[in-house]
Scaffold this active site. Structure first.
Site, mmCIF file in Angstrom:
data_model
loop_
_atom_site.group_PDB
_atom_site.id
_atom_site.type_symbol
_atom_site.label_atom_id
_atom_site.label_comp_id
_atom_site.label_asym_id
_atom_site.label_seq_id
_atom_site.Cartn_x
_atom_site.Cartn_y
_atom_site.Cartn_z
ATOM 1 N N LYS A 136 -18.857 -35.367 -10.052
ATOM 2 C CA LYS A 136 -18.649 -34.991 -8.663
ATOM 3 C C LYS A 136 -19.676 -35.649 -7.750
ATOM 4 O O LYS A 136 -19.365 -36.014 -6.626
ATOM 5 C CB LYS A 136 -18.736 -33.468 -8.504
ATOM 6 C CG LYS A 136 -18.488 -32.978 -7.086
ATOM 7 C CD LYS A 136 -17.072 -33.305 -6.613
ATOM 8 C CE LYS A 136 -16.847 -32.838 -5.191
ATOM 9 N NZ LYS A 136 -15.560 -33.312 -4.652
ATOM 10 N N CYS A 178 -26.783 -36.273 -13.856
ATOM 11 C CA CYS A 178 -26.731 -35.168 -14.828
ATOM 12 C C CYS A 178 -27.278 -33.927 -14.136
ATOM 13 O O CYS A 178 -27.811 -33.989 -13.039
ATOM 14 C CB CYS A 178 -27.620 -35.497 -16.011
ATOM 15 S SG CYS A 178 -27.269 -37.093 -16.749
ATOM 16 N N TRP A 199 -23.947 -36.984 -17.734
ATOM 17 C CA TRP A 199 -23.009 -38.056 -17.420
ATOM 18 C C TRP A 199 -23.672 -39.309 -17.967
ATOM 19 O O TRP A 199 -24.740 -39.730 -17.488
ATOM 20 C CB TRP A 199 -22.786 -38.182 -15.912
ATOM 21 C CG TRP A 199 -21.737 -39.190 -15.572
ATOM 22 C CD1 TRP A 199 -20.394 -39.048 -15.697
ATOM 23 C CD2 TRP A 199 -21.940 -40.522 -15.075
ATOM 24 N NE1 TRP A 199 -19.750 -40.185 -15.296
ATOM 25 C CE2 TRP A 199 -20.672 -41.115 -14.916
ATOM 26 C CE3 TRP A 199 -23.057 -41.264 -14.740
ATOM 27 C CZ2 TRP A 199 -20.495 -42.417 -14.440
ATOM 28 C CZ3 TRP A 199 -22.908 -42.554 -14.270
ATOM 29 C CH2 TRP A 199 -21.624 -43.117 -14.133
ATOM 30 N N GLU A 253 -7.396 -44.298 0.647
ATOM 31 C CA GLU A 253 -7.758 -42.989 0.069
ATOM 32 C C GLU A 253 -6.655 -42.503 -0.858
ATOM 33 O O GLU A 253 -6.915 -41.965 -1.933
ATOM 34 C CB GLU A 253 -8.019 -41.991 1.193
ATOM 35 C CG GLU A 253 -8.120 -40.526 0.800
ATOM 36 C CD GLU A 253 -9.228 -40.202 -0.194
ATOM 37 O OE1 GLU A 253 -10.013 -41.105 -0.539
ATOM 38 O OE2 GLU A 253 -9.258 -39.055 -0.672
ATOM 39 N N LYS A 297 -7.241 -41.503 -4.742
ATOM 40 C CA LYS A 297 -6.861 -40.187 -5.266
ATOM 41 C C LYS A 297 -5.988 -40.336 -6.505
ATOM 42 O O LYS A 297 -6.216 -39.714 -7.524
ATOM 43 C CB LYS A 297 -6.100 -39.380 -4.193
ATOM 44 C CG LYS A 297 -6.953 -38.821 -3.093
ATOM 45 C CD LYS A 297 -7.621 -37.520 -3.449
ATOM 46 C CE LYS A 297 -9.098 -37.527 -3.715
ATOM 47 N NZ LYS A 297 -10.021 -38.379 -3.118
ATOM 48 N N GLU A 333 -7.946 -41.978 -9.554
ATOM 49 C CA GLU A 333 -9.097 -41.257 -10.121
ATOM 50 C C GLU A 333 -8.680 -39.983 -10.858
ATOM 51 O O GLU A 333 -9.414 -39.516 -11.721
ATOM 52 C CB GLU A 333 -10.134 -40.943 -9.057
ATOM 53 C CG GLU A 333 -9.772 -39.868 -8.068
ATOM 54 C CD GLU A 333 -10.968 -39.459 -7.200
ATOM 55 O OE1 GLU A 333 -12.094 -39.389 -7.693
ATOM 56 O OE2 GLU A 333 -10.735 -39.230 -6.008
ATOM 57 N N ASN A 343 -32.564 -36.302 -15.557
ATOM 58 C CA ASN A 343 -31.467 -36.769 -14.715
ATOM 59 C C ASN A 343 -31.945 -38.035 -14.030
ATOM 60 O O ASN A 343 -33.046 -38.096 -13.519
ATOM 61 C CB ASN A 343 -31.108 -35.725 -13.664
ATOM 62 C CG ASN A 343 -30.120 -36.288 -12.638
ATOM 63 O OD1 ASN A 343 -29.266 -37.103 -13.000
ATOM 64 N ND2 ASN A 343 -30.259 -35.903 -11.392
ATOM 65 N N GLY A 344 -31.121 -39.094 -14.061
ATOM 66 C CA GLY A 344 -31.508 -40.337 -13.392
ATOM 67 C C GLY A 344 -31.492 -41.484 -14.372
ATOM 68 O O GLY A 344 -30.881 -41.419 -15.437
ATOM 69 N N ARG A 389 -21.947 -32.421 -11.960
ATOM 70 C CA ARG A 389 -22.813 -33.616 -12.046
ATOM 71 C C ARG A 389 -22.523 -34.444 -13.296
ATOM 72 O O ARG A 389 -23.076 -35.534 -13.453
ATOM 73 C CB ARG A 389 -24.285 -33.193 -12.067
ATOM 74 C CG ARG A 389 -24.757 -32.651 -10.748
ATOM 75 C CD ARG A 389 -26.186 -32.139 -10.818
ATOM 76 N NE ARG A 389 -26.720 -32.094 -9.479
ATOM 77 C CZ ARG A 389 -27.337 -33.128 -8.886
ATOM 78 N NH1 ARG A 389 -27.512 -34.232 -9.550
ATOM 79 N NH2 ARG A 389 -27.767 -33.037 -7.654
ATOM 80 N N HIS A 432 0.666 -61.569 2.500
ATOM 81 C CA HIS A 432 -0.378 -62.564 2.136
ATOM 82 C C HIS A 432 -0.748 -62.449 0.670
ATOM 83 O O HIS A 432 -1.880 -62.743 0.286
ATOM 84 C CB HIS A 432 -1.604 -62.357 3.038
ATOM 85 C CG HIS A 432 -1.316 -62.543 4.486
ATOM 86 N ND1 HIS A 432 -1.083 -63.784 5.053
ATOM 87 C CD2 HIS A 432 -1.132 -61.645 5.476
ATOM 88 C CE1 HIS A 432 -0.823 -63.644 6.334
ATOM 89 N NE2 HIS A 432 -0.841 -62.350 6.625
#
Ligand code: AGP
Length: 608
Positions: free
Chosen positions: A603, A2, A74, A481, A485, A488, A98-99, A27, A504
């Site tokens: 982010k 946050c 968040w 990647e 992308k 997300e 935050n945390g 955040r 496989h």
């Protein structure tokens, strides 16, 4: 993860707190809130959703007062509702956090048994009642805050204001960043220097266990033992002008388009164009790469994939054995560290909790720690033995794009430097490789001219339920990647695979509804990748081939093809990142998702 802000000011602070919170929205943006002292009493405005919603609340119901705190959330504990939004408050104190407070359950039970009434489902609210309980016992705000935070376990940064204490802010940090800003007549607290940039560029960073008392411009910092502590006042480089979209529809589009410029900027830090040759400026990095018997690389998400590409380069050019790990796994698997080894931690934000914790674990186990970061004042940078920077500039879009290609550019230069230092590549080879790297920006400019084609293909990809990305060698991490992308930002399920792995198991997924995106420069592995591609096509798979002119021509008929400029194999992973970014971007635009702030994400993930 946050964002928190506090201002002990000389003006109505709610509007400026809101501005600072906008700089911290990367955040998290599930909910937001502000509390101030109005005639000494705590007054709050909170709202679920993004900061815009809180702005609407403040417009219709303004908040006055010169002392205040703010928060953008968040969610970790409790749904993103108004009741769970920070600041949390009692009649005596308001707090933003935050945390994660790991022992909040037992503290909550203890406090309820003492008669405290909880309003929310959050871990953060225990801090309010802990402090209130101590204030009820007659403790001063500073003593109450200090005693309370000593009882918390987990990671936190906190900012508090107190009834009848105009001009007083108290902050504390342990495991989550908190900066103190020094104004002419005001004092500030913030999760990072970027949030405080509009008010001051004079900033100190608290250390774990610190408590800070801010009374207007007067700041007193106390260490974990309660002793007065001096924390260096830095003049920060954080830009005061919040970045804008540069005329693009989204920050992500702007940041994709910035890649030629910022890759060029990053390469100019590592390569002397007169040779061209590599020039490492950071003290100790050449020595570390020259002598380490093994290099460990750890990171999260996209940065982890950059590390996977780096492995190919360090092993190929420097014959340096590399182990790459997901940062959140490293410290829990009781790893075997090489005696005298080096460990490289890659992070755009420099605040990712898992990467920071992994780096601290490696350092405790005798590794020379190197941080490849985009924010030189970040927590990871401050704790590392050596910092090697990228120069991507602020990356606002949650999906990492320009930071990723700048990480790759720096890693390529470091691998070449390691090869020179270990005597595994000649000056001539160094010159060839550096020349290839220096051509990267030009090739990307060329690719960006074909955006309409990417938009059309992105719209096609957006129709899929599942998408597979495959590649071999350094193209395999680029496939990973690409899948990240797409999922997300467009929420379309995607997976990346080593092309050789298709037979496989994953080939069972193939039918006409599952596009396969094949990342295949015409390098030494091209033929084998094309064989894997044809195995999928034989089963009805729709292939979108990303290759150079020769590779596209040689592959024959495919569903779709994207041509990447012909270039040295060294820079293929950097170049091929651009098409996969653009495909994901336009798929997300077609799906109508929030490209810059996708659901459930943030982010910078500053919690474990
Ligand atoms: C990348 O698009 C994601 N947003 C995410 O995986 C990110 O790369 C990861 O959280 C690591 O962040 P960092 O580079 O700031 O440490």
């Amino acid at each position: 993860m946050c964002g928190i802000v506090g201002i002990a000011g000389t003006r109505d602070v709610a509007p400026v707190i809101l501005e600072a919170l906008r700089r911290l929205e990367y955040r998290g943006y599930d909910s937001a809130g502000i509390a101030t002292l109005v005639d000494g009493q705590i007054s709050r405005r909170r709202s679920p959703g993004k900061l815009g919603k809180l702005g609407e609340v403040l417009n219709s119901n303004p908040l006055y007062g010169h002392t205040g705190i703010g928060h953008t959330r968040w969610a970790t504990h409790g749904a993103p509702t108004e009741i769970n939004a920070h600041p949390h408050a009692s009649a005596k104190v308001a707090i933003v956090h935050n945390g994660i407070i790991e022992n909040f359950r037992e503290l909550r039970e203890e406090l309820i048994a003492k008669g405290h009434k909880f309003q929310s489902e959050t871990d953060s609210e225990v801090a309010v009642h802990l402090v209130t309980d101590l204030l009820d016992q007659g403790k001063s705000p500073k003593d109450a805050a200090t005693e309370a935070v000593r009882r918390l376990t987990g990671a936190y940064s906190l900012a508090m204001i107190f009834t009848d204490h105009e001009g007083l802010l108290i902050g504390a940090r342990k495991g989550a960043p908190l900066a103190v800003g020094y104004g002419e007549k005001e004092g500030f607290l913030g999760s990072d220097a970027f949030a405080l940039a509009p008010f001051t560029n004079r900033v100190s960073y608290l250390e774990d266990g610190d408590v800070v008392v801010v009374e207007g411009p007067h700041v007193a910092i106390f260490d974990s033992a309660g002793r007065p502590a001096n924390r260096e006042i830095k003049i920060t480089s954080a830009s005061a002008s919040i970045v804008d979209k540069g005329g693009k529809r989204h920050f992500m589009a702007k940041e994709i388009a910035e890649q030629p410029e910022v890759i060029g900027h990053t390469l100019s830090h590592y390569i002397d164009p007169t040779g061209p040759s590599v020039m490492l400026r950071e003290k100790g990095v050449t020595q570390a790469l020259a002598t380490a018997p093994r290099l460990l690389i750890a990171a999260c998400g996209t940065a982890y994939y950059a590390g996977l590409v780096g492995k190919y380069w360090f092993e190929k050019f420097a014959r340096l054995s590399v182990e790459v790990d997901v940062a959140s796994e490293l410290r829990y698997r009781d790893p075997v560290y090489a005696k005298g080894g080096a460990a490289l931690f890659i992070s755009q934000s420099g605040e990712t909790a898992d990467t920071l914790a992994a780096m601290r674990h490696a350092k405790e186990n005798g590794q020379t720690t190197i941080a490849l970061v985009n924010v030189p004042e970040s927590s990871i940078a401050r704790d590392a033995d050596i910092v090697v920077p990228t120069f991507a500039g602020p990356e606002i879009g949650v999906a990492s794009t320009k930071a990723f290609t700048c990480q790759l550019s720096a890693l390529a230069a470091l691998a070449i430097a390691a090869g020179r230092a270990r005597g595994t590549i000649s000056v001539v080879e160094e010159k060839r490789l550096c020349s290839a790297l220096l051509e990267t920006p030009r090739h990307i400019v060329e690719m960006l001219k074909h955006e309409p084609k990417f938009e059309e293909l992105g719209q096609e990809i957006a129709k899929a339920r599942d998408v597979l990305y495959i590649g071999r060698g350094p193209s395999f991490p680029i496939a990973l990647e690409g899948a990240l992308k797409l999922k997300e930002i467009s929420y379309v399920h995607a997976e990346g695979y080593a092309a050789g792995e298709m037979k496989h198991g994953p080939i069972a997924l193939i039918d006409e509804n599952v596009p396969i995106i094949v990342v295949a420069p015409s390098d030494a592995l091209y033929e084998k990748t094309i064989s894997n591609m044809q195995e999928s096509m034989a089963r009805g798979g729709k292939v979108l081939l990303i290759s150079d002119k020769k590779g596209v021509a040689k592959a024959g008929k495919v569903w779709q093809a994207i041509e990447v400029p012909d270039a040295d194999a060294l820079i293929a992973p950097i170049l091929y990142s651009v098409p996969i970014q653009l495909l994901a971007y336009y798929a997300a635009v077609a799906k109508g998702t929030d490209v810059d702030q996708p659901r459930n994400l943030a982010k910078s993930v500053t919690v474990e």
